[in-house]
Enzyme design. Structure first.
Site, PDB file in Angstrom:
ATOM      1  N   HIS A 175       0.782  -1.159   0.101  1.00  0.00           N
ATOM      2  CA  HIS A 175       0.086  -0.041  -0.093  1.00  0.00           C
ATOM      3  C   HIS A 175       0.868   1.505  -0.155  1.00  0.00           C
ATOM      4  O   HIS A 175       0.599   2.139  -0.714  1.00  0.00           O
ATOM      5  CB  HIS A 175      -0.955   0.018   1.252  1.00  0.00           C
ATOM      6  CG  HIS A 175      -2.161  -0.863   1.276  1.00  0.00           C
ATOM      7  ND1 HIS A 175      -2.106  -1.876   2.405  1.00  0.00           N
ATOM      8  CD2 HIS A 175      -2.965  -1.619   0.730  1.00  0.00           C
ATOM      9  CE1 HIS A 175      -2.736  -2.779   2.572  1.00  0.00           C
ATOM     10  NE2 HIS A 175      -3.587  -2.631   1.370  1.00  0.00           N
ATOM     11  N   LYS A 189     -14.918  -7.583   4.213  1.00  0.00           N
ATOM     12  CA  LYS A 189     -13.865  -8.416   4.505  1.00  0.00           C
ATOM     13  C   LYS A 189     -13.836  -8.536   6.158  1.00  0.00           C
ATOM     14  O   LYS A 189     -12.730  -9.311   6.719  1.00  0.00           O
ATOM     15  CB  LYS A 189     -12.618  -7.846   4.209  1.00  0.00           C
ATOM     16  CG  LYS A 189     -12.236  -7.847   2.595  1.00  0.00           C
ATOM     17  CD  LYS A 189     -10.974  -7.320   2.089  1.00  0.00           C
ATOM     18  CE  LYS A 189     -10.607  -7.485   0.775  1.00  0.00           C
ATOM     19  NZ  LYS A 189      -9.365  -6.822   0.423  1.00  0.00           N
ATOM     20  N   ARG A 193      -1.668  -6.068  -8.219  1.00  0.00           N
ATOM     21  CA  ARG A 193      -0.602  -6.869  -7.869  1.00  0.00           C
ATOM     22  C   ARG A 193      -0.584  -7.867  -9.164  1.00  0.00           C
ATOM     23  O   ARG A 193      -1.235  -7.656 -10.219  1.00  0.00           O
ATOM     24  CB  ARG A 193      -1.035  -7.585  -6.619  1.00  0.00           C
ATOM     25  CG  ARG A 193      -0.823  -6.761  -5.374  1.00  0.00           C
ATOM     26  CD  ARG A 193      -1.452  -7.259  -4.280  1.00  0.00           C
ATOM     27  NE  ARG A 193      -2.658  -7.119  -4.176  1.00  0.00           N
ATOM     28  CZ  ARG A 193      -3.544  -7.562  -3.201  1.00  0.00           C
ATOM     29  NH1 ARG A 193      -3.255  -7.695  -2.073  1.00  0.00           N
ATOM     30  NH2 ARG A 193      -4.883  -7.198  -3.416  1.00  0.00           N
ATOM     31  N   SER A 211      -2.807  -7.968   2.915  1.00  0.00           N
ATOM     32  CA  SER A 211      -2.953  -7.887   4.232  1.00  0.00           C
ATOM     33  C   SER A 211      -3.324  -9.198   4.761  1.00  0.00           C
ATOM     34  O   SER A 211      -3.065  -9.596   5.861  1.00  0.00           O
ATOM     35  CB  SER A 211      -4.099  -6.835   4.422  1.00  0.00           C
ATOM     36  OG  SER A 211      -3.684  -5.560   3.925  1.00  0.00           O
TER      37      SER A 211
HETATM   38  P1  ADP Z   1      -9.821  -3.594  -0.721  1.00  0.00           P
HETATM   39  O1  ADP Z   1     -10.669  -4.092   0.297  1.00  0.00           O
HETATM   40  O2  ADP Z   1     -10.228  -2.408  -1.156  1.00  0.00           O
HETATM   41  O3  ADP Z   1      -9.240  -4.600  -1.681  1.00  0.00           O
HETATM   42  P2  ADP Z   1      -7.047  -3.774   0.314  1.00  0.00           P
HETATM   43  O4  ADP Z   1      -6.639  -3.148   1.318  1.00  0.00           O
HETATM   44  O5  ADP Z   1      -6.896  -5.169   0.195  1.00  0.00           O
HETATM   45  O6  ADP Z   1      -8.644  -3.332   0.265  1.00  0.00           O
HETATM   46  O7  ADP Z   1      -6.521  -3.122  -0.924  1.00  0.00           O
HETATM   47  C1  ADP Z   1      -6.651  -1.696  -1.251  1.00  0.00           C
HETATM   48  C2  ADP Z   1      -5.922  -1.494  -2.615  1.00  0.00           C
HETATM   49  O8  ADP Z   1      -4.411  -1.613  -2.558  1.00  0.00           O
HETATM   50  C3  ADP Z   1      -6.312  -2.467  -3.845  1.00  0.00           C
HETATM   51  O9  ADP Z   1      -6.385  -1.563  -4.815  1.00  0.00           O
HETATM   52  C4  ADP Z   1      -5.262  -3.338  -3.808  1.00  0.00           C
HETATM   53  O10 ADP Z   1      -5.270  -4.094  -4.970  1.00  0.00           O
HETATM   54  C5  ADP Z   1      -4.213  -2.614  -3.334  1.00  0.00           C
HETATM   55  N1  ADP Z   1      -2.975  -3.267  -2.819  1.00  0.00           N
HETATM   56  C6  ADP Z   1      -3.254  -4.156  -1.930  1.00  0.00           C
HETATM   57  N2  ADP Z   1      -1.962  -4.910  -1.760  1.00  0.00           N
HETATM   58  C7  ADP Z   1      -1.101  -4.394  -2.245  1.00  0.00           C
HETATM   59  C8  ADP Z   1       0.144  -4.540  -2.914  1.00  0.00           C
HETATM   60  N3  ADP Z   1       1.089  -5.446  -2.338  1.00  0.00           N
HETATM   61  N4  ADP Z   1       0.603  -4.046  -3.706  1.00  0.00           N
HETATM   62  C9  ADP Z   1       0.100  -3.132  -4.379  1.00  0.00           C
HETATM   63  N5  ADP Z   1      -1.300  -2.915  -4.487  1.00  0.00           N
HETATM   64  C10 ADP Z   1      -2.002  -3.409  -3.261  1.00  0.00           C
END
Ligand code: ADP
Length: 158
Positions: free
Chosen positions: A18, A42, A91, A129
């Site tokens: 992130h 989630k 990703r 996460s």
């Molecule tokens: P959501 O419930 O919106 O998917 P996340 O916190 O899982 O929430 O992810 C938020 C955003 O960050 C999404 O666009 C996800 O693809 C991106 N994201 C999560 N982990 C990574 C990572 N390791 N690298 C790049 N982008 C990420």
């Protein structure tokens, strides 16, 4: 013209993936608004306030970032903020289908927004996460994936 973008997500908890996306966005756009989803399907481990606090600490080195949280539809939040660009991280191929569906559904609801996708450094392209929480709950170390204070918070919670 100043460009404001919204980067929405659950951020439960924030990872280096992130942070990488916010660093990239903050170099291109004038202001990045991190929008922490309160009503995520989630079932987050951390409360919105805890996620907000971790996010603020993790991004304290970036000056053009604002941390906020939102309830309800993302597009309603964007309208309120008068923001027309949504940032999402992409990703490895696993994200594509879900992000494709979300971006096109949001566009169908309102065509006033564009979703901009950014790819993280390849070192973080497999990081989530969810996997972080699994590793900690099994007693593993995650110091190469999250800031030290996030690892501590997770160890306390799990
Ligand atoms: P959501 O419930 O919106 O998917 P996340 O916190 O899982 O929430 O992810 C938020 C955003 O960050 C999404 O666009 C996800 O693809 C991106 N994201 C999560 N982990 C990574 C990572 N390791 N690298 C790049 N982008 C990420």
């Amino acid at each position: 013209m100043k460009t404001y973008v919204v980067y929405p997500g659950t951020f439960d908890p924030v990872t280096f993936g992130h942070i990488d996306i916010v660093e990239r966005s903050s170099k291109i756009f004038n202001q990045v608004i991190i929008a922490i989803a309160q009503n995520s399907f989630k079932k987050p481990l951390f409360t919105p306030d805890e996620r907000k606090e971790m996010m603020s600490k993790a991004l304290s080195h970036i000056h053009n970032v604002t941390i906020d949280s939102f309830e309800g539809l993302l597009i309603d939040y964007c309208k309120k903020k008068e923001c027309k660009i949504v940032i999402r991280g992409l990703r490895a191929i696993t994200d594509f289908e879900y992000e494709f569906q979300m971006a096109l559904t949001n566009r169908k609801i309102s065509d006033q927004f564009e979703t901009v996708f950014m790819m993280p450094n390849e070192a973080y392209s497999y990081l989530s996460s969810k996997i972080i929480k699994e590793i900690v709950s099994l007693g593993g170390r995650i110091s190469q994936f999250v800031p030290e204070f996030v690892e501590k918070k997770l160890q306390e919670k799990l």
